[in-house]
Design a protein around this motif. Sequence first.
Motif, short mmCIF file in Angstrom:
data_model
loop_
_atom_site.label_atom_id
_atom_site.label_comp_id
_atom_site.label_asym_id
_atom_site.label_seq_id
_atom_site.Cartn_x
_atom_site.Cartn_y
_atom_site.Cartn_z
N VAL A 84 46.32 -21.53 -127.32
CA VAL A 84 46.32 -20.29 -128.11
C VAL A 84 45.07 -20.23 -128.99
N LEU A 85 44.71 -21.36 -129.59
CA LEU A 85 43.53 -21.41 -130.45
C LEU A 85 42.26 -21.12 -129.65
N ILE A 86 42.11 -21.76 -128.50
CA ILE A 86 40.90 -21.56 -127.70
C ILE A 86 40.85 -20.14 -127.14
N ALA A 87 42.00 -19.61 -126.74
CA ALA A 87 42.02 -18.24 -126.23
C ALA A 87 41.60 -17.25 -127.31
N GLY A 88 42.06 -17.47 -128.54
CA GLY A 88 41.64 -16.60 -129.64
C GLY A 88 40.15 -16.68 -129.91
N LEU A 89 39.61 -17.89 -129.87
CA LEU A 89 38.17 -18.06 -130.08
C LEU A 89 37.37 -17.43 -128.94
N THR A 90 37.90 -17.51 -127.73
CA THR A 90 37.21 -16.89 -126.59
C THR A 90 37.16 -15.37 -126.74
N VAL A 91 38.26 -14.78 -127.17
CA VAL A 91 38.29 -13.33 -127.36
C VAL A 91 37.34 -12.92 -128.48
N CYS A 92 37.34 -13.68 -129.58
CA CYS A 92 36.45 -13.35 -130.70
C CYS A 92 34.98 -13.46 -130.31
N SER A 93 34.64 -14.51 -129.57
CA SER A 93 33.25 -14.66 -129.14
C SER A 93 32.85 -13.58 -128.15
N LEU A 94 33.80 -13.15 -127.31
CA LEU A 94 33.51 -12.06 -126.38
C LEU A 94 33.27 -10.75 -127.12
N VAL A 95 34.08 -10.49 -128.14
CA VAL A 95 33.89 -9.27 -128.94
C VAL A 95 32.54 -9.30 -129.64
N ALA A 96 32.17 -10.46 -130.19
CA ALA A 96 30.86 -10.58 -130.84
C ALA A 96 29.73 -10.38 -129.84
N LEU A 97 29.91 -10.89 -128.64
CA LEU A 97 28.88 -10.75 -127.61
C LEU A 97 28.72 -9.29 -127.20
N ILE A 98 29.83 -8.60 -127.02
CA ILE A 98 29.77 -7.17 -126.66
C ILE A 98 29.13 -6.36 -127.79
N PHE A 99 29.46 -6.72 -129.02
CA PHE A 99 28.88 -6.02 -130.17
C PHE A 99 27.36 -6.19 -130.20
N MET A 100 26.88 -7.39 -129.92
CA MET A 100 25.44 -7.62 -129.94
C MET A 100 24.75 -6.91 -128.78
N VAL A 101 25.42 -6.82 -127.65
CA VAL A 101 24.84 -6.09 -126.51
C VAL A 101 24.69 -4.62 -126.86
N THR A 102 25.71 -4.04 -127.48
CA THR A 102 25.61 -2.63 -127.89
C THR A 102 24.58 -2.45 -128.99
N TYR A 103 24.39 -3.47 -129.82
CA TYR A 103 23.39 -3.39 -130.88
C TYR A 103 21.99 -3.25 -130.30
N PHE A 104 21.69 -4.07 -129.31
CA PHE A 104 20.36 -4.02 -128.71
C PHE A 104 20.24 -2.91 -127.67
N ALA A 105 21.37 -2.33 -127.27
CA ALA A 105 21.32 -1.27 -126.26
C ALA A 105 21.07 0.10 -126.85
N GLY A 106 20.98 0.20 -128.17
CA GLY A 106 20.66 1.49 -128.76
C GLY A 106 21.44 1.82 -130.02
N SER A 107 22.34 0.94 -130.43
CA SER A 107 23.14 1.20 -131.63
C SER A 107 22.61 0.49 -132.86
N ALA A 108 21.38 0.00 -132.80
CA ALA A 108 20.84 -0.78 -133.92
C ALA A 108 20.73 0.07 -135.18
N LYS A 109 20.29 1.32 -135.04
CA LYS A 109 20.12 2.17 -136.22
C LYS A 109 21.45 2.42 -136.92
N THR A 110 22.48 2.72 -136.14
CA THR A 110 23.80 2.98 -136.73
C THR A 110 24.37 1.73 -137.38
#
Length: 204
Positions: A84-110
């Motif tokens: 359960v702990l590792i699964a939660g960390l995996t989901v959190c890291s995936l969310v952070a990764l998606i957020f950074m992809v959107t940041y560099f994909a054009g959402s940096a200003k927002t």
Amino acid sequence: MFWCCCWPIGKCAKVLACFDTLVVGIFAYKSFGVLMDTLNNLHWTTVISFLFFTSFLICHILGTVFIVLAAQKKIARYCLPRLVLIAGLTVCSLVALIFMVTYFAGSAKTVNTFLFRVYEYFFGVALTETDKLELKHELRYYGVAFFLLAALFFIYNVFELWLTIKFKQTLNEFEPVPTEPSAPQLSHNPAYAEPPLKSYPNMA
């Protein structure tokens, strides 16, 4: 991670659990030191950081204890807290990764505008245009570093999740077979005795 190619899967799962607990323990110790240094002038960020790492350390300790017990007692369900702990960390890291992809994909200003507003709200400091321009360049460098860390952390958690699942599957082979009968036994009265069978003489 590379040692697991040569080690048994159970040993590798225990070593990685202990390693994670050690790393989180170091961060918890550092946050405790900062809390003690600023005890006379506490800030809410220091308190939240200490509470976060302390709670995180407790979760890791529990997961490590149960994964060690699972290896010793050959009980697969003891792997669940760690899973359960590792699964939660995996989901959190995936969310952070998606957020950074959107940041560099054009959402940096927002995102930068949102971060500036959050900074001004919590710290009560109005940022000038010069400050914002400097922070934009710094945030881009921090974003690249955070993206690399998030990617590595996600890969590491996926590997740990796969390893722990495989370890749990090996323990399932050692599940004890229930010895209790599946059907209820008929009640027996010791005072009752079956009547003796009648014997007939041989008429031949």
